[in-house]
Write a protein that holds these residues in place. Structure first.
Motif, PDB file in Angstrom:
ATOM      1  N   GLY A 358     -59.354  -5.169   5.854  1.00  0.00           N
ATOM      2  CA  GLY A 358     -59.712  -6.375   6.197  1.00  0.00           C
ATOM      3  C   GLY A 358     -60.038  -7.551   5.352  1.00  0.00           C
ATOM      4  N   ARG A 359     -60.590  -6.861   3.977  1.00  0.00           N
ATOM      5  CA  ARG A 359     -61.065  -7.312   3.327  1.00  0.00           C
ATOM      6  C   ARG A 359     -59.760  -8.238   2.547  1.00  0.00           C
ATOM      7  NH1 ARG A 359     -65.618  -7.274   5.370  1.00  0.00           N
ATOM      8  NH2 ARG A 359     -65.486  -9.415   3.342  1.00  0.00           N
ATOM      9  N   ASP A 360     -59.791  -9.596   2.031  1.00  0.00           N
ATOM     10  CA  ASP A 360     -58.908 -10.338   1.240  1.00  0.00           C
ATOM     11  C   ASP A 360     -58.610  -9.900  -0.111  1.00  0.00           C
ATOM     12  OD1 ASP A 360     -59.240 -12.386   3.923  1.00  0.00           O
ATOM     13  OD2 ASP A 360     -60.582 -13.063   3.110  1.00  0.00           O
ATOM     14  N   GLY A 361     -59.122  -9.017  -0.622  1.00  0.00           N
ATOM     15  CA  GLY A 361     -58.774  -8.662  -1.917  1.00  0.00           C
ATOM     16  C   GLY A 361     -59.905  -8.365  -3.214  1.00  0.00           C
ATOM     17  N   TRP A 362     -59.327  -8.004  -4.212  1.00  0.00           N
ATOM     18  CA  TRP A 362     -60.184  -7.422  -5.251  1.00  0.00           C
ATOM     19  C   TRP A 362     -61.554  -8.556  -5.371  1.00  0.00           C
ATOM     20  CZ3 TRP A 362     -61.630  -2.823  -6.800  1.00  0.00           C
ATOM     21  CH2 TRP A 362     -60.935  -1.683  -7.501  1.00  0.00           C
ATOM     22  N   THR A 363     -62.284  -9.443  -4.806  1.00  0.00           N
ATOM     23  CA  THR A 363     -62.837  -9.983  -5.519  1.00  0.00           C
ATOM     24  C   THR A 363     -63.365 -10.059  -4.228  1.00  0.00           C
ATOM     25  OG1 THR A 363     -61.759 -11.741  -7.121  1.00  0.00           O
ATOM     26  CG2 THR A 363     -63.644 -11.866  -5.402  1.00  0.00           C
ATOM     27  N   ASP A 364     -63.654 -10.218  -2.759  1.00  0.00           N
ATOM     28  CA  ASP A 364     -63.488  -9.770  -1.557  1.00  0.00           C
ATOM     29  C   ASP A 364     -64.634  -8.463  -1.494  1.00  0.00           C
ATOM     30  OD1 ASP A 364     -64.769 -11.035   0.569  1.00  0.00           O
ATOM     31  OD2 ASP A 364     -62.687 -10.501   1.564  1.00  0.00           O
ATOM     32  N   ALA A 365     -63.929  -7.436  -1.830  1.00  0.00           N
ATOM     33  CA  ALA A 365     -64.001  -6.172  -1.813  1.00  0.00           C
ATOM     34  C   ALA A 365     -65.080  -5.937  -2.244  1.00  0.00           C
ATOM     35  CB  ALA A 365     -63.209  -5.204  -2.315  1.00  0.00           C
ATOM     36  N   LYS A 366     -65.314  -6.712  -3.804  1.00  0.00           N
ATOM     37  CA  LYS A 366     -66.030  -6.168  -4.896  1.00  0.00           C
ATOM     38  C   LYS A 366     -67.396  -7.017  -4.191  1.00  0.00           C
ATOM     39  CE  LYS A 366     -63.870  -5.518  -9.262  1.00  0.00           C
ATOM     40  NZ  LYS A 366     -63.820  -5.842 -10.511  1.00  0.00           N
ATOM     41  N   LEU A 367     -67.705  -8.060  -3.649  1.00  0.00           N
ATOM     42  CA  LEU A 367     -68.506  -8.963  -3.260  1.00  0.00           C
ATOM     43  C   LEU A 367     -69.857  -7.927  -2.028  1.00  0.00           C
ATOM     44  CD1 LEU A 367     -67.373 -12.479  -3.238  1.00  0.00           C
ATOM     45  CD2 LEU A 367     -69.328 -11.302  -4.487  1.00  0.00           C
ATOM     46  N   VAL A 368     -68.622  -7.298  -1.458  1.00  0.00           N
ATOM     47  CA  VAL A 368     -69.203  -6.438  -0.363  1.00  0.00           C
ATOM     48  C   VAL A 368     -69.650  -5.173  -0.342  1.00  0.00           C
ATOM     49  CG1 VAL A 368     -68.528  -8.435   0.986  1.00  0.00           C
ATOM     50  CG2 VAL A 368     -66.977  -6.964   0.797  1.00  0.00           C
ATOM     51  N   SER A 369     -69.144  -4.879  -1.367  1.00  0.00           N
ATOM     52  CA  SER A 369     -68.983  -3.356  -1.312  1.00  0.00           C
ATOM     53  C   SER A 369     -68.975  -2.278  -2.953  1.00  0.00           C
ATOM     54  CB  SER A 369     -67.507  -2.530  -0.882  1.00  0.00           C
ATOM     55  OG  SER A 369     -66.346  -2.787  -1.990  1.00  0.00           O
TER      56      SER A 369
END
Length: 415
Positions: A358-369
């Protein structure tokens, strides 16, 4: 302080060695670097359990005969100027400048997450082959190999020769695709003979891993086969789903990509002037294609277009083989559904599938995980996320690999 070469080649696998030997008669000042201890790349990896083919030894002998310096155990840390790289080996860091560069950075194994894939005893198919060549004892161990592509058969042959007890080779490609691929092999007689020599009666089409079983280490594997599940007790599972081109350095140098590989023209030239690429960083096609691409790049880089053009028909022949591989070993969409919510996708940072869905992409995934921020810098989870979610990782930032502080200071010294 920096060194200067007419031609610098990154990667000493088949493509890199072929490029160096093609360019050597021109008299250009050439250097070849690789992060492995000796030339050969992954396909001709040396070690206590390795048996190198005669061609690999001939290429190595050719490098010595032409007195081409080979910097083994050397990594590229960063781009260090318009036509310069920052390098590091176990003893020093330094800058090297070049007039022409050929990227032969190869490919890495694609690993896809499934329940239990982080258990001790589970490796990649190519990873197991490398471990055995490095001296890993597997004699008497029960082994299952799963995934996709010809590497499965090669890995099985290496393991059998080392005394492993092979139980199953599970190829995810369907039987119809394999039949089509096999029917076309007579166009490449050497490959047909190789396939016949490597074939094993424990090979199954349309079969893929579902789960690795065990608590503290691998105890068995659950497979999908012929519409039902099969469980096999084993001590080792080697699982690989094809290859991913190593494009990090090309991206850092702002070379364009095409289909997740380095884009090149007929001369193996990239989108950046004076920069070439050859071998599996431009797309997977086996050692034969890598060798001819490397030779074309080597000739073209030193201005020998006539010699390069003579190799075009051979490259076209092996490119057709590469196209057949890509078509007939395409990944089954069901492999995207293997991971459960708690299955780790990023092993370095312990990030499960549920944290990424459900994340929007790599940058979003890095920010939360912190996905992709561990030791491998997304090289493993990046390939998996590309398949699972369709994400395209951003261009890498320096340093491209962990480096010593004194190495990084070389950049300031030249500023």
């Amino acid at each position: 302080m920096s060194e200067h070469y007419d031609l610098l080649i990154v990667g000493a696998g088949p493509a890199g060695m072929a490029a160096a030997l093609a360019a050597a008669p021109s008299g250009a000042r050439i250097a070849l670097l690789d992060d492995n201890p000796v030339p050969g790349g992954q396909i001709w990896r040396d070690g206590p359990g390795a048996h190198l083919p005669p061609l690999a030894r001939r290429l190595r002998d050719g490098l010595e005969r032409h007195a081409i310096p080979v910097w083994s155990g050397t990594r590229v840390v960063a781009a260090a100027g318009p036509q310069a790289l920052l390098l590091e080996d176990p003893t020093r860091g330094w800058r090297v400048r070049y007039d022409r560069l050929i990227l032969c950075t190869g490919a890495r194994e694609r690993l896809l997450p499934f329940p239990g894939w982080t258990l001790p005893g589970v490796t990649g198919a190519g990873g197991l082959q490398a471990l055995i060549k490095g001296g890993l004892p597997v004699a008497g161990e029960r082994l299952v190999i799963a995934g996709s592509g010809p590497l499965l058969l090669a890995s099985a042959a290496t393991a059998r020769a080392a005394g492993a007890h092979l139980l199953r080779i599970a190829e995810q490609a369907p039987l119809a695709a394999l039949a089509r691929f096999t029917a076309g092999l007579p166009r490449w007689p050497g490959k047909a003979l190789q396939a016949a020599r490597l074939f094993d009666h424990r090979y199954r089409a349309g079969s893929h891993v579902l789960e690795a079983l065990g608590d503290d280490r691998l105890e068995g594997v659950r497979l999908w086969q012929d519409g039902s599940t099969v469980e096999l007790a084993c001590e080792r599972l080697a699982c690989g789903f094809g290859l991913v081109p190593n494009t990090q350095l090309a991206e850092a140098l702002e070379c364009a990509l095409r289909d997740d590989a380095v884009a090149v023209d007929d001369w193996q030239a990239t989108s950046r002037p004076h920069h070439y690429a050859a071998g599996e960083c431009t797309g997977f096609g086996g050692s034969e294609l890598a060798l001819v691409e490397g030779a074309i790049a080597g000739h073209a880089a030193v201005g020998e277009q006539t010699q390069a053009r003579r190799l075009f028909p051979r490259r076209q022949r092996w490119q057709r083989f590469a196209d057949a591989l890509a078509r007939d070993f395409a990944l089954d969409p069901r492999l995207k559904t293997l991971a459960r919510p708690d299955t780790l996708v990023c092993r370095c940072e312990d990030v499960p599938y549920a944290a990424l869905a459900g994340r929007d992409g790599w940058t979003d995934a890095k920010l939360v995980s912190r996905c992709g921020m561990g030791a491998c810098q997304g090289r493993i989870c990046g390939g998996a996320a590309r398949v699972l979610f369709g994400w395209t990782p951003p261009a890498p930032r320096p340093p491209l690999s962990p480096a010593r502080i004194e190495t990084l200071l070389c950049l300031e010294d030249e500023a």
